[in-house]
Scaffold this active site. Sequence first.
Site, short mmCIF file in Angstrom:
data_model
loop_
_atom_site.label_atom_id
_atom_site.label_comp_id
_atom_site.label_asym_id
_atom_site.label_seq_id
_atom_site.Cartn_x
_atom_site.Cartn_y
_atom_site.Cartn_z
NE ARG A 53 -31.60 -14.62 -103.22
CZ ARG A 53 -31.48 -14.31 -101.91
NH1 ARG A 53 -30.48 -14.44 -101.13
NH2 ARG A 53 -32.65 -14.03 -101.45
CD GLU A 94 -30.14 -21.75 -102.63
OE1 GLU A 94 -30.91 -21.43 -102.14
OE2 GLU A 94 -29.06 -20.84 -102.68
N GLY A 153 -24.42 -2.64 -99.42
CA GLY A 153 -25.52 -2.40 -98.59
C GLY A 153 -25.47 -2.76 -97.11
CB ILE A 200 -25.25 -8.05 -95.81
CG1 ILE A 200 -26.59 -8.29 -95.32
CG2 ILE A 200 -24.18 -9.39 -95.62
CD1 ILE A 200 -27.34 -9.24 -96.13
CG HIS A 235 -29.85 -19.61 -98.97
ND1 HIS A 235 -30.42 -19.52 -100.21
CD2 HIS A 235 -29.98 -18.70 -98.62
CE1 HIS A 235 -30.85 -18.11 -100.38
NE2 HIS A 235 -30.31 -17.66 -99.28
CB ALA A 254 -26.32 -16.44 -94.27
#
Length: 324
Positions: free
Chosen positions: A243, A272, A161, A163, A291, A293
């Site tokens: 994920r 998380e 996709g 990213i 988490h 980014a």
Amino acid sequence: MSTETSTRAKIVVPGDNPPQIQGSPHLQRLEPYGDVTLYTDRPESLEEQIDRAKDADVIMNTRGIVTWYAEALHQVPKLRLIATCSIGTDNIDLDTARELGVVICNQPGRTAPVVAEHGFGLMFAAAKRAAFMTAAVKEGGWPRMDNIYLQGKTLGIVGTGHIGAEMARLGRAVGMNVIAWTFNPSPERAAQLGVQYVELDELLQTADVVSLHVKLTDDSREMIGKRELELMKPNALLINVARGDIVNTDALVEALNSGHLGGAGIDVYDEEPPPADHPLLACEQVILSPHCADMTPEGVNMLNEGIVDNVIAFLEGRPQNVVP
């Protein structure tokens, strides 16, 4: 929706912690459309979460830790829209939302360059054993251990996709050979991205770095388990900015501690934040980030602009970025 004649919308941000949209100038753009109630702390219980949102027409979900599963969705009867500060929607029960007529709008691809750059940085940090070397030198050590030279090596992209495509571009830019796997490959997409599509097993057996970019679904949950990790080349690296549940954590820890993998760069976890006894925290050759980014000033602003754009578009009767 005419902002002059219609009832003003009640817009709720149910838990903006860590801070995402609080203080953003983009919130001012909502003034003509409705009244915004923003909570700067996380709800401590489902009951508190529902109480905050029970009269909301629109929820702006800026933090994935605030989940909207069936039990919660059935208790916010006025809700018409959940807009997210994210690409992923795994914190929302999409089937229940659809049944209740609640529209979900996300932000596909908006921060892809920011997230990919973070994954790229994790790859380099893992290859150069940055965390391990830093800790050793701070403790008075002077370790001698080979790093990993990335130019000319093979980067395997799992999921192409927005990213994954950007990660492929960055890999090619530093002279890596890029191969890829995706659920729906095509010759046209391969040519567009400048990659060769291969079967997943072949990618795992061939790549020196495996970088994960698929969304979390029933098809992708724990798609990287013990068998897949054993297929990877000795001393290969695993990068995950997708994920946490895409990877079986116990199998990853085993692959790292046995020395089969050369390291891992991880931004996402099965819990998380991870608890203090989370097994990944005890692994030597890991680079860990919380988490985050897309958490640069540019990324935060992009997401804040995007979520407000989506709310305004919906309230004007032209919804965009609707999750099917």
